[in-house]
Enzyme design. Sequence first.
Site, short mmCIF file in Angstrom:
data_model
loop_
_atom_site.label_atom_id
_atom_site.label_comp_id
_atom_site.label_asym_id
_atom_site.label_seq_id
_atom_site.Cartn_x
_atom_site.Cartn_y
_atom_site.Cartn_z
N LYS A 110 57.13 9.21 11.05
CA LYS A 110 55.92 8.42 10.82
C LYS A 110 56.05 7.57 9.55
CE LYS A 110 51.55 7.08 10.91
NZ LYS A 110 50.92 6.21 11.89
N THR A 170 48.49 11.96 9.50
CA THR A 170 49.66 11.45 8.78
C THR A 170 49.66 12.15 7.43
OG1 THR A 170 49.46 9.32 9.87
CG2 THR A 170 50.86 9.42 7.92
N LYS A 208 47.48 5.97 1.09
CA LYS A 208 47.96 7.37 1.13
C LYS A 208 49.34 7.44 1.75
CE LYS A 208 46.70 9.40 4.74
NZ LYS A 208 47.14 9.56 6.11
P1 NAP Z 1 38.83 9.39 9.74
O1 NAP Z 1 37.98 8.53 10.60
O2 NAP Z 1 38.52 9.51 8.28
O3 NAP Z 1 38.90 10.85 10.42
C1 NAP Z 1 39.29 12.01 9.76
C2 NAP Z 1 38.21 13.04 10.03
O4 NAP Z 1 38.62 14.30 9.52
C3 NAP Z 1 36.89 12.68 9.34
O5 NAP Z 1 35.86 12.61 10.31
C4 NAP Z 1 36.69 13.81 8.34
O6 NAP Z 1 35.36 14.21 8.16
C5 NAP Z 1 37.47 14.94 8.97
N1 NAP Z 1 37.91 15.94 7.98
C6 NAP Z 1 38.59 15.74 6.83
N2 NAP Z 1 38.80 16.90 6.21
C7 NAP Z 1 38.24 17.86 6.99
C8 NAP Z 1 38.12 19.26 6.87
N3 NAP Z 1 38.61 19.93 5.81
N4 NAP Z 1 37.48 19.94 7.86
C9 NAP Z 1 36.96 19.29 8.92
N5 NAP Z 1 37.04 17.94 9.08
C10 NAP Z 1 37.68 17.24 8.12
O7 NAP Z 1 40.35 8.91 9.83
P2 NAP Z 1 41.18 8.39 11.11
O8 NAP Z 1 41.26 6.91 11.08
O9 NAP Z 1 40.71 9.08 12.34
O10 NAP Z 1 42.64 8.91 10.70
C11 NAP Z 1 42.98 10.28 10.74
C12 NAP Z 1 44.45 10.44 10.34
O11 NAP Z 1 45.26 9.70 11.26
C13 NAP Z 1 44.78 9.90 8.94
O12 NAP Z 1 45.76 10.71 8.35
C14 NAP Z 1 45.34 8.53 9.23
O13 NAP Z 1 46.23 8.09 8.21
C15 NAP Z 1 46.04 8.75 10.56
N6 NAP Z 1 46.17 7.58 11.45
C16 NAP Z 1 45.13 6.70 11.60
C17 NAP Z 1 45.28 5.60 12.45
C18 NAP Z 1 44.17 4.59 12.65
O14 NAP Z 1 44.46 3.49 13.15
N7 NAP Z 1 42.93 4.90 12.33
C19 NAP Z 1 46.49 5.41 13.14
C20 NAP Z 1 47.51 6.35 13.00
C21 NAP Z 1 47.34 7.43 12.14
P3 NAP Z 1 34.21 13.20 7.61
O15 NAP Z 1 33.66 12.59 8.85
O16 NAP Z 1 33.25 14.05 6.87
O17 NAP Z 1 34.91 12.21 6.72
#
Ligand code: NAP
Length: 296
Positions: free
Chosen positions: A175, A100, A243
């Site tokens: 979104k 997102t 965010k």
């Molecule tokens: P998350 O668990 O923080 O996953 C994001 C991953 O990306 C983390 O493991 C992070 O590494 C990795 N990352 C960040 N920058 C990077 C880079 N430069 N190179 C390589 N890896 C990198 O978050 P999430 O819950 O999966 O959400 C991901 C996205 O989807 C967000 O934008 C969120 O707003 C959206 N989203 C989430 C949900 C939900 O329910 N969770 C639902 C819809 C949309 P680290 O492990 O080191 O932090």
Amino acid sequence: MIAPDATIGFVGTGVMGRSMAGHLMDAGYRLRVNNRTRLKAEPLLERGAVWCETVADVAEGASAVITMVGYPVDVEQVYLGSGGLVECAAPGTVLIDMTTSSPVLATRVHAAAASAGVRAVDAPVSGGDVGARDARLTIMVGGDADAFAHVEPLLRVMGPNVVLQGGPGAGQHTKMSNQLAIAGCMLGVCEALAYAEGAGLDPALVLSSIGAGSAGSWSLANYAPRMLSGDFAPGFYVKHFIKDMRIALDSARELGIDLPGLEVLLALYERLAERGGAEKGTQALYLLYKEHAAGL
Ligand code: NAP
């Protein structure tokens, strides 16, 4: 159309990405993965995904690269930074950002990719950690019709509701609209439970009534039970919802749209984050209504 056994790159194997990447492996695609913290990719590596030290390495030999990172700043680095996907992906590769992120950034990535002979679509998702785990995500796509047609089968592995909403950035705008609808629901769910408890009712019993009537919603069904059981784990991080609300407000300002309700909710979530709630799930908003018991 992408071959059913094609090699796919995947960057970002966090809460959402690890489930989404796992479904791609189940469907027969070969995966090359990278995550900032390697440990979070281990379950995929154990199943045969190939670890890549850099995003450039992820793109090597991949027909498409999917990114599911955290913030716009991460998207900018992964796509537009030195050694990023736009610079390193082979011509013809389709880059799919499912993070997102900001609609304006999505259009910048699309333009930069086009100049490099690479195609890019924005494809953020809704459905939460449960939707990712069960391959039931809603996927909102912005980009060119030919790039969409090429990768649509890939997206359908992760969820049945895949819609091309328009040109570059249209997925992210959709979104934002989704997050605005959720914002209202989260506030309503918290206040409904706080009121029920304050009135001396059994809130779980109240849910059995209101969840079945016209107040029923995804948020009520999925988040209210977590609130009542004291489960404030992410799910969807508070830091990520903040965010999203900031992106939506910035975008609305640019479009000349007033969103007074969202400003109220953002202030509440910022208060929650200041009190230590940033790493909790968004259902932790309920803690603000129970501050005396919360230990925030
Ligand atoms: P998350 O668990 O923080 O996953 C994001 C991953 O990306 C983390 O493991 C992070 O590494 C990795 N990352 C960040 N920058 C990077 C880079 N430069 N190179 C390589 N890896 C990198 O978050 P999430 O819950 O999966 O959400 C991901 C996205 O989807 C967000 O934008 C969120 O707003 C959206 N989203 C989430 C949900 C939900 O329910 N969770 C639902 C819809 C949309 P680290 O492990 O080191 O932090």
